[in-house]
Design a protein around this motif. Structure first.
Motif, PDB file in Angstrom:
ATOM      1  N   LEU A 195      28.174  32.074  36.123  1.00  0.00           N
ATOM      2  CA  LEU A 195      29.170  30.520  36.854  1.00  0.00           C
ATOM      3  C   LEU A 195      28.153  29.487  37.187  1.00  0.00           C
ATOM      4  O   LEU A 195      28.835  28.536  37.023  1.00  0.00           O
ATOM      5  CB  LEU A 195      30.399  30.812  37.581  1.00  0.00           C
ATOM      6  CG  LEU A 195      31.527  32.153  37.233  1.00  0.00           C
ATOM      7  CD1 LEU A 195      32.040  33.075  38.056  1.00  0.00           C
ATOM      8  CD2 LEU A 195      31.971  31.362  36.546  1.00  0.00           C
ATOM      9  N   GLU A 235      36.255  34.011  35.735  1.00  0.00           N
ATOM     10  CA  GLU A 235      35.874  34.792  35.212  1.00  0.00           C
ATOM     11  C   GLU A 235      35.823  35.873  34.768  1.00  0.00           C
ATOM     12  O   GLU A 235      35.921  36.489  35.713  1.00  0.00           O
ATOM     13  CB  GLU A 235      34.042  33.946  34.413  1.00  0.00           C
ATOM     14  CG  GLU A 235      33.861  35.287  33.170  1.00  0.00           C
ATOM     15  CD  GLU A 235      32.200  35.232  32.730  1.00  0.00           C
ATOM     16  OE1 GLU A 235      32.253  35.858  31.848  1.00  0.00           O
ATOM     17  OE2 GLU A 235      31.791  34.106  33.396  1.00  0.00           O
ATOM     18  N   TRP A 287      39.201  33.412  30.950  1.00  0.00           N
ATOM     19  CA  TRP A 287      38.411  31.989  31.540  1.00  0.00           C
ATOM     20  C   TRP A 287      39.230  31.773  32.579  1.00  0.00           C
ATOM     21  O   TRP A 287      41.060  31.308  31.506  1.00  0.00           O
ATOM     22  CB  TRP A 287      38.273  31.018  31.019  1.00  0.00           C
ATOM     23  CG  TRP A 287      36.538  31.203  30.523  1.00  0.00           C
ATOM     24  CD1 TRP A 287      36.502  32.514  29.415  1.00  0.00           C
ATOM     25  CD2 TRP A 287      35.151  31.202  31.478  1.00  0.00           C
ATOM     26  NE1 TRP A 287      34.971  32.481  29.239  1.00  0.00           N
ATOM     27  CE2 TRP A 287      34.182  31.774  30.276  1.00  0.00           C
ATOM     28  CE3 TRP A 287      34.307  30.827  32.472  1.00  0.00           C
ATOM     29  CZ2 TRP A 287      33.106  32.337  30.760  1.00  0.00           C
ATOM     30  CZ3 TRP A 287      32.890  31.003  32.472  1.00  0.00           C
ATOM     31  CH2 TRP A 287      32.466  31.442  31.823  1.00  0.00           C
ATOM     32  N   SER A 333      34.575  33.739  40.940  1.00  0.00           N
ATOM     33  CA  SER A 333      34.841  32.828  40.544  1.00  0.00           C
ATOM     34  C   SER A 333      33.906  31.665  41.719  1.00  0.00           C
ATOM     35  O   SER A 333      33.141  31.702  41.924  1.00  0.00           O
ATOM     36  CB  SER A 333      36.617  32.629  41.923  1.00  0.00           C
ATOM     37  OG  SER A 333      37.103  33.817  40.738  1.00  0.00           O
ATOM     38  N   LYS A 335      28.993  25.402  36.019  1.00  0.00           N
ATOM     39  CA  LYS A 335      28.967  24.468  37.186  1.00  0.00           C
ATOM     40  C   LYS A 335      27.992  23.356  37.039  1.00  0.00           C
ATOM     41  O   LYS A 335      28.610  22.537  37.003  1.00  0.00           O
ATOM     42  CB  LYS A 335      29.169  25.150  38.621  1.00  0.00           C
ATOM     43  CG  LYS A 335      29.148  24.143  39.334  1.00  0.00           C
ATOM     44  CD  LYS A 335      28.675  25.287  41.013  1.00  0.00           C
ATOM     45  CE  LYS A 335      28.978  24.237  42.120  1.00  0.00           C
ATOM     46  NZ  LYS A 335      30.164  23.525  42.691  1.00  0.00           N
TER      47      LYS A 335
END
Length: 144
Positions: free
Chosen positions: A134, A105, A91, A9, A138
């Motif tokens: 990730l 994910e 997701w 995460s 982001k």
């Protein structure tokens, strides 16, 4: 029995809707894929929904194409797909009170022959891919 899932995460300073828009657009997947295997969207809809089929050009040693089908879907919160193999890529988006979103994910191989996946090293390999994906997602979501 083991859970047979690999999850990571990250908290992203962006609304869940913006992040979900990228996940639901197969043409955007190469922009945040950290595994290095997703090359381009080969076919399918502009935006995914439950039951959508979409194809990707991939490379894992050799180039190949794969068709996925969306098997879980909740607008703005959850999307998962699978291909001919029984495992799923999931997701989950959890909007937080401060306007950020926790994104998880998951490589879920509980539907598959776990021993084969473990012998081939998929859980560890996919964990590394998730750990690289990730931060890319982001950056993409926070930069808008």
């Amino acid at each position: 029995m083991a859970e047979r899932k690999v999850s990571r995460s990250v908290v992203i300073a962006a609304p869940a809707s913006r992040i979900f828009d990228a996940l639901a657009a197969p043409r955007r997947h190469p922009e945040f894929d950290g595994s290095g295997s997703v090359r381009e969207n080969a076919h399918g809809p502009e935006r995914l929904e439950l039951g959508s089929r979409f194809g990707m050009s991939m490379r894992l040693g050799l180039p190949y194409r794969i068709t996925n089908r969306v098997v879980e879907f909740e607008e703005g919160r959850l999307i998962a797909w699978r291909h001919a193999g029984p495992h799923r890529w999931r997701w989950e988006l959890d909007p937080l009170e401060d306007g950020t979103t926790r994104v998880t994910e998951t490589f879920d191989y509980s539907y598959a022959g776990a021993v084969v996946y473990q012998l081939l090293g998929y859980p560890a390999r996919n964990a590394r891919g998730i750990e690289r994906t990730l931060p890319r997602l982001k950056r993409l979501a926070e930069e808008g």
